[in-house]
Design an enzyme around this catalytic site. Sequence first.
Site, PDB file in Angstrom:
ATOM      1  N   LYS A   1       0.827  -1.220   0.000  1.00 12.24           N
ATOM      2  CA  LYS A   1       0.000   0.000   0.000  1.00 12.24           C
ATOM      3  C   LYS A   1       0.856   1.262   0.000  1.00 12.24           C
ATOM      4  O   LYS A   1       0.442   2.286  -0.517  1.00 12.24           O
ATOM      5  CB  LYS A   1      -0.965  -0.029   1.190  1.00 12.24           C
ATOM      6  CG  LYS A   1      -1.759  -1.351   1.271  1.00 12.24           C
ATOM      7  CD  LYS A   1      -2.346  -1.792  -0.089  1.00 12.24           C
ATOM      8  CE  LYS A   1      -2.738  -3.261  -0.093  1.00 12.24           C
ATOM      9  NZ  LYS A   1      -3.003  -3.779  -1.479  1.00 12.24           N
TER      10      LYS A   1
ATOM     11  N   ASP B   1      -7.165  -1.201  -5.278  1.00 15.32           N
ATOM     12  CA  ASP B   1      -7.838  -1.981  -4.242  1.00 15.32           C
ATOM     13  C   ASP B   1      -7.433  -1.448  -2.862  1.00 15.32           C
ATOM     14  O   ASP B   1      -6.415  -0.766  -2.712  1.00 15.32           O
ATOM     15  CB  ASP B   1      -7.435  -3.463  -4.356  1.00 15.32           C
ATOM     16  CG  ASP B   1      -8.283  -4.363  -3.441  1.00 15.32           C
ATOM     17  OD1 ASP B   1      -7.779  -5.420  -3.036  1.00 15.32           O
ATOM     18  OD2 ASP B   1      -9.430  -3.975  -3.116  1.00 15.32           O
ATOM     19  N   ASN B   2      -8.242  -1.734  -1.846  1.00 23.40           N
ATOM     20  CA  ASN B   2      -7.893  -1.476  -0.434  1.00 23.40           C
ATOM     21  C   ASN B   2      -7.725  -0.011  -0.063  1.00 23.40           C
ATOM     22  O   ASN B   2      -6.891   0.308   0.797  1.00 23.40           O
ATOM     23  CB  ASN B   2      -6.602  -2.229  -0.068  1.00 23.40           C
ATOM     24  CG  ASN B   2      -6.631  -3.669  -0.467  1.00 23.40           C
ATOM     25  OD1 ASN B   2      -5.846  -4.117  -1.294  1.00 23.40           O
ATOM     26  ND2 ASN B   2      -7.561  -4.427   0.124  1.00 23.40           N
TER      27      ASN B   2
ATOM     28  N   GLU C   1     -12.457  -8.129   1.433  1.00 27.12           N
ATOM     29  CA  GLU C   1     -12.752  -9.474   0.926  1.00 27.12           C
ATOM     30  C   GLU C   1     -13.172 -10.433   2.046  1.00 27.12           C
ATOM     31  O   GLU C   1     -12.540 -10.511   3.095  1.00 27.12           O
ATOM     32  CB  GLU C   1     -11.541 -10.069   0.170  1.00 27.12           C
ATOM     33  CG  GLU C   1     -10.202  -9.949   0.845  1.00 27.12           C
ATOM     34  CD  GLU C   1      -9.436  -8.722   0.394  1.00 27.12           C
ATOM     35  OE1 GLU C   1     -10.070  -7.720   0.039  1.00 27.12           O
ATOM     36  OE2 GLU C   1      -8.203  -8.743   0.419  1.00 27.12           O
TER      37      GLU C   1
END
Length: 214
Positions: free
Chosen positions: A144, A169-170, A199
Site C-alpha cells: 500500500k 484496491d484497499n 474481501e
Amino acid sequence: TRSTRPQRLLNAVRKHATRGDPQSVISAIDHFCRHSEWAMNIGDEKGSILDSVVSELNPEKVLELGTYCGYSTVRIARLLPPGARLITLEFNADYAAIARQVIAWAGLEDRVQLVEGASEDWIPRMKEHFGIETFDFVFLDHWKDRYLPDTKLMEDCGLLRKGTVLLADNVICPGVPDYLQYVRNSLSYKSCYFKSHLEYTKAEDGLEKSVFLG
Ligand SMILES: O=C(NCCc1nnc(-c2ccc3[nH]cnc3c2)[nH]1)c1cc(-c2ccc(F)cc2)cc(O)c1O
Ligand SMILES: [Mg+2]
C-alpha cells in the site's frame, strides 16, 4: 515442512476447479477463503466491480501490480480478448510460483506475463523490455505504500495516456491515504470511489477508479 496458505489455496483449486475454466478457479478460491482460510484476494464482491470496470473498458494492454496467488489476474484475463496482454508484477517468489500454477490451471497463460521483482525496478523497463507504449488499464493491489510512488513513476515513464484507467484496491482497508489524496486532488485525474467490503468480511473497503486526463 508445513504447507503455506498459498499452497493450500492452490490445492483447493486443483481439487475443485476444472482445468481451462477460469470461473471455476475463481469460485474455488472464493469458497476456500470463505470456508477454510481467509486470504488477501480481492474477492467476489470487489471482484464484480473489477469485472465491470474491465468489461466496460475492453483494454488491450493491462498492468497489475501485486499478483499474490493470481486470483485477480484470472478475473481480469478471462475478460480480455485473446490478442490483449496482461503484465502482472509480483515481488514475492513463493507467491509468484503459486500464481503461475493458478493462471495455468485457468488456461490463461497465453495472455498473461508474470514478472517477478520490485515494481520500482520494472516500471521504468516496461517500454524497452516488453515493447509497451502505454497501458490502457492498471490495477493496483500491491504494497500500500507503493501505490503513490509507483503512480508517479508511471506518469514520469510516460506509461499513462489520456484515458488510462487506474483501479486501486484497499483504499480504506488497509488504506492508502496518500494515494487517495493525490488522485482526488490532482487536476490530472478524474477519480471516483466504489464502496464495498474487505474481501470475505463485513469490514468496509472500496476501490478507487481514477482516469488519467493527460
Ligand atoms: O498487502 C496486501 N496486498 C499486497 C500483497 C502483495 N503481493 N505482491 C506485492 C508486491 C508486488 C510487487 C511489488 N514491488 C514492490 N513491492 C511490491 C509488492 N504485494 C493486502 C492486504 C490486505 C489486508 C487487509 C486487512 C488485513 F487485516 C490484512 C491484510 C488486503 C488486501 O486486499 C491486500 O491486497
Ligand atoms: Mg487487495
